[in-house]
Design a protein around this motif. Structure first.
Motif, short mmCIF file in Angstrom:
data_model
loop_
_atom_site.label_atom_id
_atom_site.label_comp_id
_atom_site.label_asym_id
_atom_site.label_seq_id
_atom_site.Cartn_x
_atom_site.Cartn_y
_atom_site.Cartn_z
N PHE A 37 0.74 -1.00 -0.08
CA PHE A 37 -0.09 -0.12 -0.01
C PHE A 37 0.73 1.17 -0.05
CE2 PHE A 37 -3.10 -3.01 1.96
CZ PHE A 37 -4.08 -2.90 1.00
N GLU A 38 1.29 1.74 -1.26
CA GLU A 38 1.96 2.88 -1.33
C GLU A 38 1.20 3.79 -2.38
OE1 GLU A 38 5.75 1.64 -3.16
OE2 GLU A 38 6.69 0.97 -1.25
N LEU A 43 -5.04 4.75 -6.38
CA LEU A 43 -5.68 4.66 -7.77
C LEU A 43 -6.80 3.71 -7.57
CD1 LEU A 43 -2.93 4.56 -10.61
CD2 LEU A 43 -4.65 6.45 -10.23
N PHE A 44 -6.74 2.73 -6.79
CA PHE A 44 -7.88 1.59 -6.57
C PHE A 44 -8.47 1.92 -5.17
CE2 PHE A 44 -4.53 -0.15 -9.22
CZ PHE A 44 -5.21 -0.61 -10.34
N LEU A 45 -7.75 2.33 -4.33
CA LEU A 45 -8.49 2.51 -2.87
C LEU A 45 -9.22 3.67 -3.11
CD1 LEU A 45 -5.24 1.95 -0.65
CD2 LEU A 45 -7.23 0.39 -1.29
N GLN A 46 -9.17 4.72 -3.95
CA GLN A 46 -10.16 5.81 -4.00
C GLN A 46 -11.50 5.44 -4.29
OE1 GLN A 46 -9.41 9.27 -3.40
NE2 GLN A 46 -11.03 10.35 -4.46
N PRO A 47 -11.62 4.71 -5.31
CA PRO A 47 -12.89 4.14 -5.81
C PRO A 47 -13.53 3.21 -4.75
CG PRO A 47 -11.53 3.32 -7.35
CD PRO A 47 -10.64 4.27 -6.60
N ALA A 48 -12.79 2.50 -4.11
CA ALA A 48 -13.26 1.85 -2.97
C ALA A 48 -13.78 2.51 -1.92
CB ALA A 48 -12.14 0.71 -2.51
N ASP A 254 -2.77 14.38 -3.55
CA ASP A 254 -2.42 14.38 -2.17
C ASP A 254 -3.61 13.88 -1.20
OD1 ASP A 254 -0.07 15.45 -3.11
OD2 ASP A 254 -0.50 17.44 -2.08
N ALA A 255 -4.84 14.37 -1.66
CA ALA A 255 -6.08 14.12 -0.71
C ALA A 255 -6.34 12.68 -0.86
CB ALA A 255 -7.31 14.67 -1.45
N SER A 256 -5.98 12.11 -1.86
CA SER A 256 -6.14 10.60 -1.82
C SER A 256 -5.38 9.51 -1.21
CB SER A 256 -6.12 10.14 -3.44
OG SER A 256 -4.77 10.26 -4.02
N ILE A 257 -4.22 10.17 -0.65
CA ILE A 257 -3.30 9.49 -0.01
C ILE A 257 -3.86 9.32 1.44
CG2 ILE A 257 -1.05 9.46 1.28
CD1 ILE A 257 -0.74 9.03 -1.58
N ASP A 258 -4.92 9.75 1.82
CA ASP A 258 -5.79 9.43 3.09
C ASP A 258 -6.01 7.85 3.14
OD1 ASP A 258 -5.29 11.72 4.17
OD2 ASP A 258 -7.25 12.83 3.66
N HIS A 259 -6.57 7.62 1.91
CA HIS A 259 -7.12 6.34 1.95
C HIS A 259 -6.01 5.23 1.84
CE1 HIS A 259 -10.59 8.22 1.00
NE2 HIS A 259 -10.15 8.74 -0.53
N VAL A 260 -5.12 5.61 1.42
CA VAL A 260 -3.55 4.44 1.66
C VAL A 260 -3.32 4.54 2.90
CG1 VAL A 260 -1.32 4.14 0.77
CG2 VAL A 260 -2.95 5.34 -0.64
N LYS A 261 -3.53 5.49 3.69
CA LYS A 261 -3.07 5.68 5.11
C LYS A 261 -4.07 4.92 5.91
CE LYS A 261 -0.91 7.59 8.91
NZ LYS A 261 0.41 7.66 9.03
N GLN A 262 -5.15 4.91 5.45
CA GLN A 262 -6.28 3.92 6.59
C GLN A 262 -5.81 2.42 6.15
OE1 GLN A 262 -9.96 5.24 4.80
NE2 GLN A 262 -10.02 7.44 5.30
N ASN A 268 4.68 6.94 5.21
CA ASN A 268 5.17 8.40 5.38
C ASN A 268 4.21 9.14 4.26
OD1 ASN A 268 6.48 10.77 4.73
ND2 ASN A 268 8.39 10.27 5.72
N VAL A 269 3.45 9.78 4.89
CA VAL A 269 2.17 10.48 3.89
C VAL A 269 2.86 11.49 2.93
CG1 VAL A 269 0.50 12.23 4.02
CG2 VAL A 269 0.49 10.32 5.59
N ASP A 270 3.79 12.21 3.31
CA ASP A 270 4.34 13.11 2.52
C ASP A 270 5.24 12.28 1.29
OD1 ASP A 270 3.47 15.57 3.79
OD2 ASP A 270 5.23 15.61 4.84
N LEU A 271 5.94 11.28 1.74
CA LEU A 271 6.58 10.61 0.75
C LEU A 271 5.62 9.92 -0.23
CD1 LEU A 271 9.75 9.61 0.30
CD2 LEU A 271 8.81 7.43 1.51
#
Length: 344
Positions: A37-38, A43-48, A254-262, A268-271
């Motif tokens: 989960f990077e 791209l896949f976690l957003q529509p989910a 940037d906003a979509s990284i929240d779904h990866v963080k979940q 590392n969010v910024d990375l």
């Protein structure tokens, strides 16, 4: 009073029946990513996360992966219904397993260009492909860049090189320590991993395959032959929902990284924001993707890649491009018009 209770009971039963019918119509889809989960997984976690798959009557479970080869194998085995994998890995599976009953097929192009690149430190004296002659290169044995290196080698007239194998976490460490002269890997993965190990990006020489005579396609969405045969509508619904979510990701990475963080709380969010933007710019919304259209392939380029993979990978049989690609499930051109405007 009894009549009112009777009506309420009947209404409740009808509602339960309708909900049950709706749930029965939902198709479960087990989806295998190519890697952890990077950033690009957004791209896949957003529509989910946004419910686009659910709105399409799909119950999609997105799992982290351990390499494209493994993703192809897991879809081929029936463990997963769909997945995300390097097209070269899919081609290799087809050509090396001609009698396999369940060969997955590519149904949408996502990485129009391979992210594979050779990376070296400037202090090594490596400035271009020709400087790799006689050098020591490092990569895991299953790395897409390493597997495709013979194509890069031939295109650039590179002589013999020596390969050093290691587990993925050690690849960038060994380059930083000077234990190898160069490495292969996905640019948006290895460059940021090098930076995390204290290497300044200004001190890195990057030789992307796509900029040095190699027009290999990168990652595609794949589907099992069982799903293709039994529920083609589910594949179409998946790709439409994916395209909707991917458009949002590219408009606001940037906003979509929240779904990866979940899904992975220790990233590392910024990375990962940087990694996602690099992936979008270099392989998803690349000039080739804009020329061919997102999600689609050029038949001539696909055939050339099939021939190159057959030669470079030494496959048992020749890759049949018509057997690995099925574009009949793609959404409409309007739905595929998702690439962001070209930045000036």
């Amino acid at each position: 009073m009894k009549k009112r209770v009777f009506i309420q009971t009947v209404t409740a039963m009808a509602l339960a029946a309708s909900l049950g019918a709706a749930q029965a119509q939902t198709t479960p889809i087990k989806f295998q990513l190519d890697w952890r989960f990077e950033g690009p997984a957004a791209l896949f976690l957003q529509p989910a996360a946004k419910g686009y798959f659910r709105d399409a009557k799909l119950d999609v479970a997105v799992d982290a992966g351990s390499g494209s080869g493994a993703a192809v194998q897991r879809v081929a085995s029936g463990t997963y219904d769909m997945g995300f994998a390097d097209l070269a890995a899919l081609m290799e599976f087809h050509a090396n397993n001609p009698d396999a009953p369940n060969k997955p097929v590519a149904v949408m192009m996502v990485y129009n260009n391979t992210p594979a690149a050779v990376m070296a430190l400037k202090k090594s004296g490596i400035k271009g492909p020709a400087d790799l002659n006689g050098k020591k290169l490092g990569a895991p044995v299953f790395d897409a860049g390493r597997r495709g290196f013979p194509i890069f080698q031939k295109a650039n007239g590179i002589g013999n090189v020596t390969w050093v194998s290691m587990d993925p976490p050690l690849r960038e460490t060994m380059l930083a320590r000077g234990e190898v002269d160069a490495i292969t890997g996905f640019g948006f993965t290895s460059l940021l991993n090098l930076e995390a190990r204290g290497v300044k990006l200004d001190d890195v020489v990057t030789l992307p395959y796509s900029e040095h005579g190699v027009k290999l396609y990168g990652n595609v969405i794949i589907a099992s032959p069982k799903l293709v045969k039994e529920n083609p509508a589910a594949i179409k619904a998946f790709l439409s929902a994916f395209a909707k979510g991917a458009k949002e990701v590219m408009a606001n990475p940037d906003a979509s990284i929240d779904h990866v963080k979940q899904r992975d709380g220790i990233i590392n969010v910024d990375l990962e924001k940087r990694r996602l933007r690099m992936a979008i710019d270099s392989v998803v919304a690349s000039p080739d993707a804009r020329a061919e259209g997102f999600g689609q392939v050029n038949p001539g380029r696909l055939s050339l890649m099939a021939s190159q993979v057959s030669d470079a990978f030494g496959t048992k049989t020749r890759v049949n491009p018509d057997a690995v690609w099925n574009g009949s499930f793609l959404p409409s051109k309007a739905e595929l018009n998702i690439l962001p405007p070209v930045r000036k």
